[in-house]
Design a protein around this motif. Structure first.
Motif, mmCIF file in Angstrom:
data_model
loop_
_atom_site.group_PDB
_atom_site.id
_atom_site.type_symbol
_atom_site.label_atom_id
_atom_site.label_comp_id
_atom_site.label_asym_id
_atom_site.label_seq_id
_atom_site.Cartn_x
_atom_site.Cartn_y
_atom_site.Cartn_z
ATOM 1 N N PHE A 77 -11.008 6.410 4.866
ATOM 2 C CA PHE A 77 -11.675 5.562 4.282
ATOM 3 C C PHE A 77 -10.677 4.966 3.120
ATOM 4 N N ARG A 78 -9.949 3.898 3.631
ATOM 5 C CA ARG A 78 -8.880 3.154 2.960
ATOM 6 C C ARG A 78 -9.156 1.917 2.282
ATOM 7 N N LYS A 79 -8.432 1.534 1.384
ATOM 8 C CA LYS A 79 -8.499 0.345 0.715
ATOM 9 C C LYS A 79 -7.920 -0.738 1.407
ATOM 10 N N ASP A 80 -8.318 -0.962 2.414
ATOM 11 C CA ASP A 80 -8.019 -2.103 3.576
ATOM 12 C C ASP A 80 -8.848 -3.186 3.702
ATOM 13 N N ASN A 81 -10.056 -3.069 3.235
ATOM 14 C CA ASN A 81 -11.061 -4.082 3.750
ATOM 15 C C ASN A 81 -10.619 -5.254 2.831
ATOM 16 N N VAL A 82 -11.462 -6.431 3.393
ATOM 17 C CA VAL A 82 -11.309 -7.851 2.852
ATOM 18 C C VAL A 82 -11.371 -8.099 1.366
ATOM 19 N N PHE A 83 -12.196 -7.282 0.657
ATOM 20 C CA PHE A 83 -12.416 -7.298 -0.653
ATOM 21 C C PHE A 83 -11.411 -6.849 -1.504
ATOM 22 N N TYR A 84 -10.708 -5.879 -1.345
ATOM 23 C CA TYR A 84 -9.367 -5.434 -1.955
ATOM 24 C C TYR A 84 -8.286 -6.210 -1.642
ATOM 25 N N GLU A 85 -8.309 -6.640 -0.559
ATOM 26 C CA GLU A 85 -7.021 -7.795 -0.082
ATOM 27 C C GLU A 85 -7.171 -8.942 -0.968
ATOM 28 N N GLU A 86 -8.432 -9.597 -1.093
ATOM 29 C CA GLU A 86 -8.729 -10.564 -2.066
ATOM 30 C C GLU A 86 -8.095 -10.468 -3.263
ATOM 31 N N LEU A 87 -8.623 -9.315 -3.940
ATOM 32 C CA LEU A 87 -8.367 -8.551 -5.215
ATOM 33 C C LEU A 87 -7.051 -8.608 -5.488
ATOM 34 N N ARG A 88 -6.377 -7.899 -4.192
ATOM 35 C CA ARG A 88 -4.951 -7.608 -4.452
ATOM 36 C C ARG A 88 -4.139 -8.957 -4.786
ATOM 37 N N GLN A 89 -4.786 -9.891 -3.857
ATOM 38 C CA GLN A 89 -3.916 -11.449 -4.144
ATOM 39 C C GLN A 89 -4.203 -11.962 -5.358
ATOM 40 N N SER A 90 -5.163 -11.707 -6.029
ATOM 41 C CA SER A 90 -5.645 -12.189 -7.423
ATOM 42 C C SER A 90 -4.988 -11.564 -8.583
ATOM 43 N N VAL A 91 -4.942 -10.256 -8.485
ATOM 44 C CA VAL A 91 -4.360 -9.520 -9.751
ATOM 45 C C VAL A 91 -3.438 -8.571 -9.389
ATOM 46 N N GLY A 92 -2.880 -8.516 -8.139
ATOM 47 C CA GLY A 92 -1.422 -7.765 -7.908
ATOM 48 C C GLY A 92 -1.844 -6.403 -7.104
ATOM 49 N N ASN A 93 -0.536 -5.852 -6.902
ATOM 50 C CA ASN A 93 -0.770 -4.474 -6.314
ATOM 51 C C ASN A 93 -0.416 -3.300 -7.243
ATOM 52 N N GLY A 94 -1.398 -3.136 -8.169
ATOM 53 C CA GLY A 94 -1.166 -2.046 -8.972
ATOM 54 C C GLY A 94 -1.902 -0.875 -8.645
ATOM 55 N N LEU A 95 -2.281 0.019 -9.408
ATOM 56 C CA LEU A 95 -2.539 1.461 -9.175
ATOM 57 C C LEU A 95 -4.110 1.089 -8.547
ATOM 58 N N LEU A 96 -5.018 0.192 -9.142
ATOM 59 C CA LEU A 96 -6.371 -0.178 -8.447
ATOM 60 C C LEU A 96 -6.199 -0.571 -7.083
ATOM 61 N N THR A 97 -5.157 -1.298 -6.499
ATOM 62 C CA THR A 97 -5.246 -1.895 -5.047
ATOM 63 C C THR A 97 -4.249 -1.507 -4.262
ATOM 64 N N SER A 98 -3.165 -0.706 -4.736
ATOM 65 C CA SER A 98 -2.149 -0.184 -3.720
ATOM 66 C C SER A 98 -2.556 0.818 -3.137
ATOM 67 N N GLN A 99 -1.702 1.192 -1.973
ATOM 68 C CA GLN A 99 -1.890 2.222 -0.977
ATOM 69 C C GLN A 99 -0.643 3.101 -0.751
ATOM 70 N N ASP A 100 -0.886 4.112 0.129
ATOM 71 C CA ASP A 100 0.251 4.914 0.761
ATOM 72 C C ASP A 100 1.364 5.144 -0.386
ATOM 73 N N GLU A 101 2.606 4.690 0.103
ATOM 74 C CA GLU A 101 3.448 5.185 -0.469
ATOM 75 C C GLU A 101 3.748 4.680 -1.848
ATOM 76 N N LYS A 188 -16.314 -14.240 -3.366
ATOM 77 C CA LYS A 188 -16.820 -15.264 -2.319
ATOM 78 C C LYS A 188 -16.064 -15.218 -1.236
ATOM 79 N N ARG A 189 -14.780 -15.303 -1.387
ATOM 80 C CA ARG A 189 -13.652 -15.313 -0.144
ATOM 81 C C ARG A 189 -13.709 -13.850 0.798
ATOM 82 N N GLY A 190 -14.315 -12.713 0.233
ATOM 83 C CA GLY A 190 -14.441 -11.703 0.823
ATOM 84 C C GLY A 190 -15.379 -11.823 1.710
#
Length: 457
Positions: A77-101, A188-190
């Motif tokens: 169960f990964r952080k790959d859903n549309v909501f995290y992708e939208e959040l990632r694009q809004s606030v960057g790929n920090g600890l909250l949104t990044s994955q894997d390596e 809303k985008r999610g």
């Protein structure tokens, strides 16, 4: 557990024939989740969008199910859903949104900054900001304060002292103006089945771009002001110089993303807990007296000594109040994931590729774990009571390998901050009803939580 063909599908939540559950999830998500568990059980499906463009969102409400999603089967169960992708694009790929390596590398570089020993060293900054707030409150017009706004400002000032070693009054204004609309835009985008690419110059995209640029500029300015320092013990200075043989150091984009995540998540969680702990105590004077007696015994009453990290263990009543406030008002009411393998939770099928959410808001009100769940009752958090509940009946900091890295810092700030304020003031509820709530990425008060305060001593 691998999905079996005999497992039933999740029941579909009854909704609008035209747009499914989209309206409920956008306009009243907290109520929609509670009604779904009550009417359909611990694993349900929301269908959102018009016919032909609908997407399914699976919601898991049991403690055991939440543990599977966040911990025991976290890899599925990964952080790959549309909501995290939208959040990632809004606030960057920090600890909250990044994955894997990328996540593992960031965590290894940042983890040494959040050891219990280092965090305990920030107790004096917390106590200093709480004392400064108490001094301001003594001059409060009419003896009244609005707890949500005051606690957001307090928590951000503490984060500013700890993260940046400086005053962040300007940052407060920028964050309060930019973050809520960015959250709403991302959410809303999610939910939207059709959305314009962010590069298209629509009014919504252009506004979001301006807000993001302002937030990024704030973080870049903070980082630049600390870059030349070698001796600071604030977290940004330490992040700038964080390095190890395996991972190297953080580049400019990574630094900005970590600072932004710490700035946002570091004050939202704590501010929500503080505001609603005081709100609940103002509405329950007997519990307030019990906690204040404990604080007076430990710290010496109004104008007493400065609290330290060592005092946290001597304040169990206060800690129980805080935990109960976080049960009723979790700052992250919903946590999303995407399944990458077929699964079976609570005997229900969840297919690979499904968007899945777990909800502290619902699970922490589940009558199987919490008798009379809407009642404020800090005794739920005695050691004996906690031992009798499933591990994930209470998870305001998430759980598993992605649990909040700042949990101890948030608890330190909340316990010591509350101790100082309760030592110096009595609180009385000044509102006639419940605080209206909404939910974006975080829990949001949609109205005031006002309390009358009377200085002690």
């Amino acid at each position: 557990m691998t999905m079996t063909t005999s497992a039933p599908q999740a029941p579909i939540v009854t909704a609008s024939p035209l747009f499914g559950s989209m309206g409920d999830l956008l306009n009243d998500p907290l109520g929609a989740y509670l009604r779904a568990r009550r009417d359909h059980g611990d694993v349900v499906r929301f269908r959102a969008g018009p016919p032909g463009l609908r997407s399914d969102i699976y919601a898991v409400f049991s403690a055991e199910g939440a543990q599977q999603v966040l911990a025991t089967r976290a890899a599925d169960f990964r952080k790959d859903n549309v909501f995290y992708e939208e959040l990632r694009q809004s606030v960057g790929n920090g600890l909250l949104t990044s994955q894997d390596e990328a996540y593992l590398r960031q965590r290894r570089l940042v983890q040494p900054l959040f050891t219990r020993r280092r965090v305990n060293g920030y107790a004096s900054q917390v106590a200093g900001e709480a004392a400064a707030l108490a001094a301001v409150w003594r001059e409060a017009p009419g003896g009244s304060v609005e707890l949500v706004g005051e606690m957001h400002r307090f928590a951000l000032r503490v984060v500013g002292r700890i993260l940046f070693g400086t005053d962040v009054e300007k940052a407060f204004e920028v964050i309060e103006r930019t973050l809520p609309p960015l959250q709403e835009y991302s959410l809303k985008r999610g939910f939207s089945p059709l959305k314009a690419p962010r590069t298209w110059p629509t009014p919504a995209n252009r506004r979001a771009g301006r807000l993001q640029a302002e937030l990024y500029g704030l973080c870049d300015g903070i980082i630049e002001s600390r870059r030349g320092r070698q001796d600071g013990d604030d977290l940004v200075t330490l992040l700038v110089h964080a390095e190890n043989a395996e991972d190297g150091s953080l580049d400019a984009d990574e630094l900005r993303e970590q600072v932004l995540i710490f700035l946002l998540a570091g004050h939202e969680t704590t501010a929500t807990a503080l505001a609603f702990a005081l709100h609940l105590l103002a509405r329950h004077p007997e519990e307030q007296r019990r906690v204040r007696d404990e604080v007076d015994r430990v710290l010496g009453g109004p104008g007493g000594r400065v609290p330290t990290a060592a005092d946290m263990e001597a304040l169990p009543c206060l800690t129980r109040v805080l935990k109960e406030a976080m049960r009723l008002y979790p700052s992250a009411p919903v946590i999303g994931r995407r399944s990458v393998a077929d699964a079976e939770i609570e005997g229900v099928r969840i297919p690979a590729g499904a968007d899945v959410l777990v909800s502290p808001w619902v699970t922490q009100r589940h009558p199987d774990y919490w008798p009379d769940p809407e009642r404020f009752d800090p005794s739920r958090f005695t050691p004996e009571a906690e031992a009798g509940r499933p591990r994930y009946a209470w998870f305001p900091f998430g759980g598993g390998p992605r649990a909040c890295i700042g949990r101890h810092l948030s608890m330190l700030e909340s316990v010591l901050g509350l101790a100082v304020l309760l030592r110096e003031f009595e609180f009385e509820d000044a509102e006639a009803g419940e605080v209206p709530l909404g939910a974006g990425i975080t829990l949001m008060a949609k109205g005031p939580a006002r309390a009358r305060i009377a200085p002690r001593g």
